[in-house]
Design an enzyme around this catalytic site. Structure first.
Site, PDB file in Angstrom:
ATOM      1  N   GLY A  15      52.364  55.578  40.104  1.00 53.18           N
ATOM      2  CA  GLY A  15      51.045  55.095  40.497  1.00 53.18           C
ATOM      3  C   GLY A  15      50.500  54.159  39.433  1.00 53.18           C
ATOM      4  CD  GLN A  50      45.248  54.347  34.779  1.00 56.13           C
ATOM      5  OE1 GLN A  50      45.627  54.917  33.757  1.00 56.13           O
ATOM      6  NE2 GLN A  50      44.780  53.118  34.747  1.00 56.13           N
ATOM      7  CB  SER A  51      52.612  56.005  36.446  1.00 59.00           C
ATOM      8  OG  SER A  51      53.754  56.721  36.042  1.00 59.00           O
ATOM      9  CG  ASN A  52      50.056  60.440  32.819  1.00 58.99           C
ATOM     10  OD1 ASN A  52      49.260  60.027  31.997  1.00 58.99           O
ATOM     11  ND2 ASN A  52      49.686  61.064  33.931  1.00 58.99           N
ATOM     12  CB  CYS A 101      55.028  53.913  34.463  1.00 59.87           C
ATOM     13  SG  CYS A 101      55.727  53.975  36.138  1.00 59.87           S
TER      14      CYS A 101
END
Ligand SMILES: *Cc1c(COP(=O)(O)O)cnc(C)c1O
Length: 335
Positions: A74, A76-78, A80
């Site tokens: 997403g 706000q992907s942690n 990534c």
């Protein structure tokens, strides 16, 4: 631990992460003694649960001669953000495919850019297709890309949480804390696969409950058994991880407990549950949880405690999976 020795691993996390009591929150929340496992402190460009998975995933990519990693999540992907940091450490290029429309560079998205990742936007249902398309483009240009699935939730990623469970069992033994009921957020399922498999392999007897954070995958499937599909998928990942470790165990969907009662208005939509939980932990213990995963799972834990869900447990352990780096991106919803 001997079973992990045959798999390549790159040291990325500061381990063991602390396991500590939450004395003030324990006093007020209405359940048995409450502990926290601080995987927000794994230390990879803030921290989080994906770091443990990436120790195995990045080592594997490097071992296969890859020079680039591609993953997705997403906005706000942690996952990534941690993949971008791990790639920087390993000297790999990193491409992240984010589902949705382009967003302003705040929170994890800002960190992705600072960490040198190339960001690609695509509609959410198209993320996997876009990753493979990118892999083909990069390969045609002479690069050697590795595609890491959403959340790093394959067998190798799950092995990171098998190891984490052995780490926790050692810490519990050292403190004399009796088998707490473990509570944590689940989404792509790799963390849960690893924790439950690790519990089985380490002989852990406490209960384990995962709080679902997003709608279960394949929500469009007509027979409406998406929850069963999810559990079958998690069991499959756990069994593949057991195979990688040469462990002779087999888990079934019924070995996994998922609570779907706290989905609120959907993935990444912050409501009163998250707002209150974030403030309660912050004000009682000076620890931050994030808006999307750990805040929702902690809110669920506190609500379940109020309902007496932990009445038969000697203790409860909240496994903090580390997403407070997204807090600023949700400032408007948290105020
Ligand atoms: C990815 C993530 C989870 C969920 O882990 P999965 O292995 O995808 O189920 C939980 N918490 C945080 C903070 C995460 O980033």
């Amino acid at each position: 631990m001997q079973i992990f020795d045959k798999l390549p691993r790159m040291a990325l996390a500061h381990l063991p992460t602390p396991m500590m009591p939450l004395p003030r929150l324990s006093h007020e929340y209405g359940g048995p003694p409450l502990w926290i496992k601080r995987d927000d402190l794994t230390g990879l460009a803030t921290g989080g649960n994906k770091t443990r998975k990436l120790e195995f995933l990045i080592a594997d990519a490097v071992g296969r001669g890859c020079d680039t990693v591609i993953t997705a999540g997403g906005p706000q992907s942690n996952h990534c953000r941690q993949t971008a940091a791990a790639a920087a450490i390993a000297g790999l290029d990193c491409h992240v495919v984010l589902g949705g429309d382009p967003q302003p560079p705040v929170g994890n998205l800002l960190l992705d850019e600072l960490l040198g990742a190339t960001v690609h936007w695509t509609p959410k249902p198209n993320r996997n297709a876009r990753m493979w398309e990118l892999a083909n483009e990069l390969a045609a240009a002479g690069r050697r890309p590795d595609v890491i699935p959403v959340g790093g939730s394959n067998a190798l990623g799950a092995v990171g949480y098998v190891a984490a469970m052995f780490e926790l069992v050692d810490q519990l033994r050292a403190t004399g804390a009796a088998g707490p009921h473990i509570v944590f957020p689940t989404s792509s399922g790799g963390t849960q696969a690893g924790i439950v498999l690790g519990a089985r392999l380490a002989g852990y007897e406490g209960r384990i409950t995962a709080i679902s954070i997003d709608q279960v995958p394949d929500e469009q499937i007509p027979d409406n058994r998406a929850d069963e599909r999810f559990l079958a998928q998690v069991a499959g990942v756990a069994n593949d991880a057991a195979g990688r470790l040469g462990a002779d165990v087999s888990l079934a969907a019924g070995d996994f407990v998922v609570n779907y009662d706290y989905l609120g208005a959907g993935y990444g939509v912050v409501g009163a549950l998250e707002r209150d939980a974030i403030r309660r932990l912050a004000r009682a213990e000076g620890i931050l949880v994030g808006p999307v995963y750990s805040g929702r799972a902690l809110g669920a834990l506190l609500d379940l405690a109020a309902q007496g869900y932990f009445a038969d447990d000697p203790a409860v352990l909240f496994w903090h999976t580390g997403d407070e780096s997204a807090l600023h991106a949700y400032a408007h919803d948290l105020a």
